[in-house]
Design a protein around this motif. Structure first.
Motif, mmCIF file in Angstrom:
data_model
loop_
_atom_site.group_PDB
_atom_site.id
_atom_site.type_symbol
_atom_site.label_atom_id
_atom_site.label_comp_id
_atom_site.label_asym_id
_atom_site.label_seq_id
_atom_site.Cartn_x
_atom_site.Cartn_y
_atom_site.Cartn_z
ATOM 1 N N SER A 197 0.697 -1.615 0.330
ATOM 2 C CA SER A 197 0.122 -0.133 -0.255
ATOM 3 C C SER A 197 0.892 1.149 -0.048
ATOM 4 O O SER A 197 2.093 0.750 0.022
ATOM 5 C CB SER A 197 -1.074 0.088 1.438
ATOM 6 N N VAL B 288 -4.140 0.628 -2.465
ATOM 7 C CA VAL B 288 -2.806 -0.464 -2.011
ATOM 8 C C VAL B 288 -3.955 -1.488 -2.551
ATOM 9 O O VAL B 288 -4.154 -2.211 -3.913
ATOM 10 C CB VAL B 288 -4.398 -1.292 -0.782
ATOM 11 N N ILE C 242 -9.361 4.788 1.698
ATOM 12 C CA ILE C 242 -9.394 3.288 2.354
ATOM 13 C C ILE C 242 -8.686 3.249 3.609
ATOM 14 O O ILE C 242 -7.350 4.012 3.579
ATOM 15 C CB ILE C 242 -8.281 2.539 0.988
ATOM 16 N N TRP D 103 -8.577 -5.032 5.162
ATOM 17 C CA TRP D 103 -8.904 -3.263 4.439
ATOM 18 C C TRP D 103 -10.091 -3.096 3.941
ATOM 19 O O TRP D 103 -11.121 -4.635 3.869
ATOM 20 C CB TRP D 103 -8.549 -3.409 2.842
ATOM 21 N N ARG E 240 -7.487 0.890 7.256
ATOM 22 C CA ARG E 240 -7.150 -0.169 7.505
ATOM 23 C C ARG E 240 -7.707 -0.994 9.343
ATOM 24 O O ARG E 240 -7.223 0.140 9.730
ATOM 25 C CB ARG E 240 -5.887 -0.856 7.149
ATOM 26 N N ASN F 70 -15.696 -4.392 1.880
ATOM 27 C CA ASN F 70 -14.610 -5.353 1.764
ATOM 28 C C ASN F 70 -14.160 -5.406 -0.058
ATOM 29 O O ASN F 70 -15.187 -5.732 -0.950
ATOM 30 C CB ASN F 70 -14.644 -6.582 1.991
#
Length: 341
Positions: free
Chosen positions: A203, A240, A272, A279, A274, A310
């Motif tokens: 990423s 990513v 995006i 993710w 995490r 997702n």
């Protein structure tokens, strides 16, 4: 595709609908999307139009063919024989489909025959023997499955690299030895990258952001995501790589097919993040307004819905570009989508 593109451009100039200089200027100055930009066609010249040739690699010619309606948008309704473009796009949608249905094959065969007859009648001097292979497309699809799996674009790309090396090495004694050695050295150099064999988790740079700094509608979407508990801070990235698919902010994906007509619904990646080594993609949903047959694309408009998805909730795994023209949003899908039966 290149044959039809060159014939249409030559027809536009010969009917004085637009001059060759203006056509070249439109093609060379067209603002391609972030994903189409890497396949942007080379500089187009007036001589190419008069000689009825399309310069560039296979993917560059394909990129020009797909975006041709946007380039000629101002007078597309006046372009002679534009129905040939629409017919070929209809054929390509089925040929390039991942899961073509058997019920499509009869329509495919009929469309191919109609296209070949019209093209041979209108542009007989440009009709070449290679067109004959289209006649067997429906039968081969029924026999071997999606013809997309048998494309030779990867081989063409590799061959293009070999031709570049051969032209630049100035070797006139043992050319095969030089080409093979250069290719092996290049591959060794590429394998030196530590991320070469990683297909997950690569990423951009991480940056922390307060969850409360998102818009209220996005905070509500995060709150509705019951799989995870979002804390005070969120780790955000601009792009990513997940399972060899690159996701980046601003990309458009199809995430749902609506109704029996399987109308695609699009989403744009806004953030995006995490969390717990997973993710999550905060996306903005768009409503599909209508399918523009002359442009062969969908007109969409932004909605007020934001979702948290997702990677498995995206229907397609290839990012598409959305073009905003005259305050309207257009997006083209390069093949026909359908759910797996």
């Amino acid at each position: 595709m290149p044959k039809l593109t060159s014939c249409l451009l030559h027809t536009i100039v010969s009917t004085r609908l637009c001059s060759a200089v203006q056509i070249c200027q439109r093609i060379n100055t067209f603002a391609y999307g972030a994903n189409d930009k890497r396949n942007r066609p080379p500089v187009f010249k007036e001589k190419d139009i008069f000689d009825k040739r399309i310069p560039g690699k296979a993917m560059e010619k394909y990129c020009l063919f797909i975006n041709l309606p946007f380039i000629l948008l101002d007078f597309i309704g006046k372009v002679p024989y534009w129905f040939l473009y629409e017919l070929l796009r209809q054929i390509w949608d089925i040929l390039y489909s991942d899961y073509p249905r058997k019920s499509w094959l009869s329509a495919l065969e009929q469309s191919v025959q109609e296209f070949l007859q019209l093209f041979q009648t209108i542009f007989p001097e440009q009709f070449i023997p290679k067109f004959h292979f289209l006649l067997h497309a429906a039968r081969n699809t029924s026999k071997y499955g999606p013809l997309k799996r048998q494309m030779n674009l990867r081989y063409e790309a590799k061959h293009h690299l070999l031709k570049q090396i051969a032209n630049r090495c100035n070797n006139f004694i043992n050319l095969p030895c030089t080409v093979s050695r250069r290719v092996q050295l290049r591959q060794c150099y590429e394998l030196m990258d530590e991320n070469t064999f990683k297909s997950y988790g690569i990423s951009g740079k991480f940056r922390e952001r307060r969850t409360t700094s998102f818009k209220k509608i996005i905070q509500n979407a995060l709150h509705d995501d019951h799989l995870f508990t979002y804390g005070e801070f969120s780790q955000c990235v601009k792009w990513v790589l997940v399972d060899n698919v690159k996701y980046k902010i601003g990309d458009f994906f199809v995430f749902y097919l609506l109704g029996g007509e399987e109308i695609p619904l699009f989403v744009e990646i806004k953030y995006i993040i995490r969390i717990e080594k997973e993710w999550r993609f905060i996306v903005h949903c768009y409503d599909t307004v209508i399918f523009k047959e002359n442009l062969w694309c969908y007109e969409i408009k932004p909605s007020d819905v934001n979702l948290v998805l997702n990677k498995n909730e995206f229907l397609t795994h290839k990012a598409e570009d959305c073009y905003r023209i005259n305050n309207e949003y257009f997006i083209h899908v390069p093949y026909r989508l359908t759910l797996v039966e």
